[in-house]
Design a protein around this motif. Structure first.
Motif, PDB file in Angstrom:
ATOM      1  N   UNK A  93      50.804 131.564 128.308  1.00 20.92           N
ATOM      2  CA  UNK A  93      50.370 132.790 127.953  1.00 20.92           C
ATOM      3  C   UNK A  93      50.773 133.846 128.782  1.00 20.92           C
ATOM      4  N   UNK A 141      47.932 129.411 122.118  1.00 17.05           N
ATOM      5  CA  UNK A 141      47.661 130.779 122.348  1.00 17.05           C
ATOM      6  C   UNK A 141      48.050 131.860 121.433  1.00 17.05           C
ATOM      7  N   UNK A 142      49.278 131.614 120.612  1.00 14.08           N
ATOM      8  CA  UNK A 142      49.835 132.556 119.680  1.00 14.08           C
ATOM      9  C   UNK A 142      49.443 132.138 118.295  1.00 14.08           C
ATOM     10  N   UNK A 158      38.465 144.356 140.448  1.00 12.80           N
ATOM     11  CA  UNK A 158      39.535 143.704 140.412  1.00 12.80           C
ATOM     12  C   UNK A 158      39.769 143.399 138.774  1.00 12.80           C
ATOM     13  N   UNK A 159      41.066 142.865 138.561  1.00  6.89           N
ATOM     14  CA  UNK A 159      41.574 142.923 137.220  1.00  6.89           C
ATOM     15  C   UNK A 159      40.598 142.255 136.055  1.00  6.89           C
ATOM     16  N   UNK A 160      40.364 141.023 136.594  1.00  6.50           N
ATOM     17  CA  UNK A 160      39.272 140.162 135.976  1.00  6.50           C
ATOM     18  C   UNK A 160      38.037 141.164 135.313  1.00  6.50           C
ATOM     19  N   UNK A 161      37.393 141.750 136.406  1.00  4.88           N
ATOM     20  CA  UNK A 161      36.293 142.440 136.087  1.00  4.88           C
ATOM     21  C   UNK A 161      36.564 143.532 135.252  1.00  4.88           C
ATOM     22  N   UNK A 180      38.993 143.685 132.912  1.00  9.21           N
ATOM     23  CA  UNK A 180      39.085 143.244 131.424  1.00  9.21           C
ATOM     24  C   UNK A 180      37.825 142.893 130.901  1.00  9.21           C
ATOM     25  N   UNK A 181      36.757 142.495 131.942  1.00  6.69           N
ATOM     26  CA  UNK A 181      35.464 142.319 131.150  1.00  6.69           C
ATOM     27  C   UNK A 181      34.917 143.243 130.828  1.00  6.69           C
ATOM     28  N   UNK A 220      36.523 144.937 127.626  1.00  4.50           N
ATOM     29  CA  UNK A 220      36.065 144.304 126.319  1.00  4.50           C
ATOM     30  C   UNK A 220      34.613 144.463 126.212  1.00  4.50           C
ATOM     31  N   UNK A 232      47.068 146.278 117.108  1.00  5.20           N
ATOM     32  CA  UNK A 232      46.033 145.547 117.918  1.00  5.20           C
ATOM     33  C   UNK A 232      45.355 146.348 118.880  1.00  5.20           C
ATOM     34  N   UNK A 233      46.298 147.261 119.300  1.00  2.00           N
ATOM     35  CA  UNK A 233      45.610 148.381 120.555  1.00  2.00           C
ATOM     36  C   UNK A 233      44.928 149.351 120.029  1.00  2.00           C
ATOM     37  N   UNK A 239      41.884 144.356 118.207  1.00  3.07           N
ATOM     38  CA  UNK A 239      41.369 143.560 119.065  1.00  3.07           C
ATOM     39  C   UNK A 239      41.192 143.930 120.433  1.00  3.07           C
ATOM     40  N   UNK A 240      42.324 144.764 120.749  1.00  3.35           N
ATOM     41  CA  UNK A 240      42.315 145.523 122.306  1.00  3.35           C
ATOM     42  C   UNK A 240      42.047 146.897 122.316  1.00  3.35           C
TER      43      UNK A 240
END
Lengths: 555, 324
Positions: free
Chosen positions: A50, A133-134, A418-421, A423-424, A427, A449-450, A460-461
């Protein structure tokens, strides 16, 4: 529809043959190419890769059937370069592509690469138990048949301009003779995944996760042995360490130098920077819906005129200069200039603070209580901007945005996470606005997609949930066009619709500069895959270093 | 003695249980997702992320996940790291020895240097040597470890090329090298990260040791030793130090957890793939089983270190050793 493109295939194949088969001046030079990288591969099993580092390593270990050419065209097969497939042909209805494998192609254990490997790879990629993944990129492929061991026939469910790209860019043939006996569910943890047997120009030697990964030149590679003896990736999580390894002479190549790294470059020319186009662009995204109530339109950003006024208040040239000096350009729209669909002639919203002020006044946003912030119906013109703590450029840009908004009476607060939060929250739509970035691909499908209206097949994004019917329709037409010229026209119209509607303020496109030791000779770096030509890179024999003597042992 | 050991063991188990439960609960409140950053590409449909969550049981209710995790822990299983595609035990098995080596070397270096500096300061009390080391150790305590590390990497590594910038070994097949060459290579790579960690330890130890030494230098037995005609160094090393070192050894036990914490940054800067870097990566990736295992091990390490240093302090200090 597609076959007419194949008329140009003969020419392409001639060019590709020249590219693929190295001439007499491409003899091995020896030496170990040491690459300093910021992230390790998460896995060496191609379907599960990924991240970008996993892609780098697996694409040095494994060959694809064909690869996009220097022009990065994704429509039809124009410009595609043969790899494992020596040639291919289309059926009259464009629903079948027959790949003829190069009979010289071998797996690293000496077994020939066969059509069964292509068929097996397709099964693995599309098996949900594997979790490729794809997988979605192969949705238009119905099956792969094997008329003979050297011929793989790919059957598509429908014709699309990017069907060839989607298949060849995504699917990497896997060694069925080694893996087919394993159940698909066991593949991700199989020992073979940690010491892969590939078909590419480099062979796997060793991997110490988060430390080092070593590859050696595949002397039996059918397209010619790589010029260097091996490639070693050294990993370090800290950006400063990645560059310091290059400056200290411990590494030969760094994928991307950051602006502070340029100040460290030695004056003696021992290290040089080579530009190559990137696929990144960054923007201030407006959420069209309320951060706390996803069903309610956002009280500020739902207004198109207000979004345009905010855009006019921002001096992007100053932001780019301040953050990157000359190492970035102001972004134009929802694309990167490197994409073949890029259009630099779009009419954007110019920086004009007086116009912005007038527009805000006319919309009823006025600073009645003289506290420096505009209000309307008692509500201040204020919002927060989410910024990932992992990106210093985005943090710096956010601070400058804050100052420029303040100048026109708009209060903006910055929220770092932080990056994870990040993205959370992105989304979940739990933000007012965010400084977001995109790494696109050569395909314009990523734009859908964006920025496409969120739905089962797009968006989706699209975290801001912006929706524009004209944009969607023009992009649909572009992605269904049979002629590249038609596609360009539709995409231009789609981009213009996005720029006019201002779902975001298009901030900047970073310029990519690879850092490399002067002993290293490389050709042009492909913007989406700098590693695509590593087999042709060479090291000046007169500039060997002691570390070159410690070559990765060929297993 | 046995009762004391059993009590300490029970205490250690209780501390680990409380820490593990607290971390598990806190992680439930942390925003994010184990598959958010690893699978954030535009071409990755949400269904793939959902499949990942289901595959590793992240879609189960927190209570059930905790029960499964503790059950596995009792069986000696630490779970599976989704971000590394490996068993957590394997990841920890690789990383833990490297951190123990780094922290151990830093601790020994820092302790030896700190005690040495304190001895010099005591011997030259209120003279220029004392003042110079006083300023240096104050700087060592005040300066953040990451700054020391970045300066060391930039100057000693990248500019002057005296030591490797990062990593745990030179290129090549180390298994084929002679043992001495492997040890030298390891120490050469260890120099900057261990040195950066040791600087803070040495500074703290020196300041505490100096104060403790100056405290006992006023004792009667020191006056007696001097009256016997012993040299000043002899008095300090043979009579003052054994009576003043106990609190410093106990301090080391307390310093170990912060040293392990400091190793997170040091390991990140010097590309030292130990537990600190593992924990940092796991936190960013929300790799819950790996986070829990790393925190549990760090807790265990702190408890063991405290127990050992207390025992050593009791053994070393003469007066305590003589007590019934």
């Amino acid at each position: 529809m597609i076959p007419h493109l194949s008329r140009q295939l003969a020419l392409v194949l001639c060019i590709a043959a020249v590219t693929a088969c190295r001439g007499t001046d491409a003899s091995p030079t020896g030496g170990i190419l040491v690459v300093s990288a910021g992230a390790d591969a998460e896995t060496l099993f191609p379907p599960l890769v990924a991240g970008s580092q996993g892609r780098v390593v697996t694409e040095l270990l494994y060959d694809k059937l064909a690869d996009v050419g220097p022009a990065l065209n994704t429509f039809g097969d124009v410009g595609f370069v043969p790899k494992l497939a020596r040639s291919w042909e289309w059926s009259r209805d464009s629903l079948t592509v027959t790949f003829h494998l190069d009979p010289r192609a071998r797996w690293h254990d000496g077994q020939p690469v066969t059509a069964r490997d292509v068929q097996y790879a397709f099964r693995v990629w599309t098996d949900s138990a594997v979790g490729a993944v794809q997988r979605a990129a192969l949705a238009t492929v119905d099956s792969v048949s094997v008329p003979d061991p050297r011929t793989a026939r790919v059957h598509f469910r429908e014709r699309t301009p990017e069907q060839f790209y989607a298949f060849t860019y995504t699917l990497i043939p896997l060694p069925a003779h080694l893996l087919a006996s394993l159940p698909d569910t066991a593949l991700r943890d199989a020992p073979q995944m940690r010491s892969p047997v590939g078909s590419g120009p480099f062979r796997f030697v060793s991997w110490t996760p988060r430390t080092r990964l070593e590859l050696s030149a595949n002397a039996a590679y059918f397209a010619g042995r790589p010029r260097v003896d091996g490639v070693v990736f050294l990993f370090a999580a800290q950006g400063a360490t990645v560059a310091a390894r290059l400056l200290a002479g411990e590494a030969d190549f760094v994928e991307q130098l950051s602006p502070p790294d340029f100040a460290q470059l030695p004056q003696d020319g021992a290290v040089r920077a080579q530009p190559y186009g990137g696929f990144d662009y960054t923007f201030l995204l407006f959420n069209q819906y309320d951060a706390r109530d996803a069903g309610r339109p956002h009280s500020i950003f739902v207004d198109r005129a207000l979004r345009r006024a905010l855009t006019a208040a921002i001096d992007r040239t100053t932001i780019v200069r301040s953050v990157f000096d000359s190492l970035a350009r102001p972004a134009i729209g929802p694309f990167s200039r490197t994409q073949w669909t890029a259009d630099t002639t779009l009419t954007g919203i110019a920086f004009d603070p007086s116009t912005a002020t007038r527009m805000l006044d006319s919309l009823g946003w006025r600073d009645a209580n003289h506290d420096g912030v505009r209000e309307r119906d008692g509500r201040p013109l204020a919002f927060s901007v989410l910024v990932p703590a992992s990106s210093r450029p985005r943090q710096a840009a956010a601070v400058l945005l804050q100052a420029q908004f303040k100048a026109v009476g708009v209060a903006m607060t910055i929220e770092q996470t932080d990056f994870n939060a990040f993205l959370d929250r992105a989304r979940r739509g739990a933000f007012d606005a965010m400084v977001s970035g995109v790494r696109t691909s050569p395909s314009p499908r990523g734009v859908q997609d964006w920025w496409g209206t969120p739905g089962p097949d797009r968006g989706a994004q699209n975290w801001g949930r912006w929706s524009n019917a004209e944009f969607d329709a023009q992009l649909d037409s572009a992605l269904a066009a049979s002629r590249v010229e038609d596609a360009r026209a539709h995409i231009r119209a789609a981009y213009q619709a996005a720029v006019n509607d201002a779902p975001a303020i298009w901030l900047y496109e970073p310029l990519f500069f690879a850092g490399m030791h002067r002993r290293l000779t490389v050709g042009a770096l492909r913007p989406d895959a700098w590693w695509s030509g590593v087999a042709d890179w060479s090291i000046d024999p007169a500039q060997r270093l002691p570390r070159d003597r410690r070559a990765p042992a060929t297993p | 003695m046995t009762r004391q050991l059993v009590a300490r063991l029970l205490h250690a188990i209780a501390v680990c249980a409380v820490v593990a439960t607290s971390v598990f609960v806190l992680l439930q409140f942390a925003p994010g997702d184990p598959f958010a950053t690893a699978l954030d590409g535009a071409d990755v449909p949400p269904s793939v992320r959902a499949e990942g969550r289901a595959r590793y049981g992240f879609d189960l209710p927190p209570g059930e996940r905790f029960a499964r995790w503790t059950g596995a822990l009792v069986r000696g299983e630490l779970g599976y790291s989704a971000s590394r595609h490996r068993a957590v035990a394997d990841v920890v098995g690789d990383a833990l020895p490297r951190t123990l080596l780094l922290v151990g070397v830093a601790l020994v270096l820092g302790f030896a240097a700190g005690v040495g500096i304190a001895l010099v300061q005591t011997r030259h009390h209120r003279r220029w040597q004392d003042r110079l080391f006083g300023v240096l150790t104050l700087g060592g305590v005040a300066m953040p470890e990451f700054l020391v590390a970045l300066l060391a990497m930039t100057w000693l590594g990248a500019r002057w090329r005296l030591f490797p910038v990062a990593g745990i070994g030179s290129l090549g097949d180390a298994a084929a090298w002679p043992v001495w060459e492997r040890i030298v290579d390891l120490l050469w790579h260890l120099a900057l990260p261990a040195g950066a960690l040791a600087l803070a330890v040495a500074s703290r130890v020196a300041r505490h040791q100096r104060a403790a030494l100056l405290g006992v230098m006023r004792e009667d037995y020191i006056r007696t030793a001097r009256a016997k005609g012993l040299g000043e160094w002899n008095v300090i090393v043979r009579h003052a130090l054994p009576n003043a070192i106990g609190p410093v050894i106990a301090l080391l036990g307390l310093a170990l957890p912060s040293l392990v914490g400091g190793a997170v940054l040091i390991e990140r800067i010097f590309g030292w793939p130990g537990m600190g870097l593992t924990l940092f990566d796991a936190l960013l990736a929300r790799d819950y089983p790996l986070i829990l295992a790393a925190v549990l091990l760090a807790t265990l390490l702190a408890v063991v270190a405290r127990t050992v240093t207390e025992a050593v302090a009791e053994f070393v200090v003469p007066r305590r050793a003589r007590e019934p």
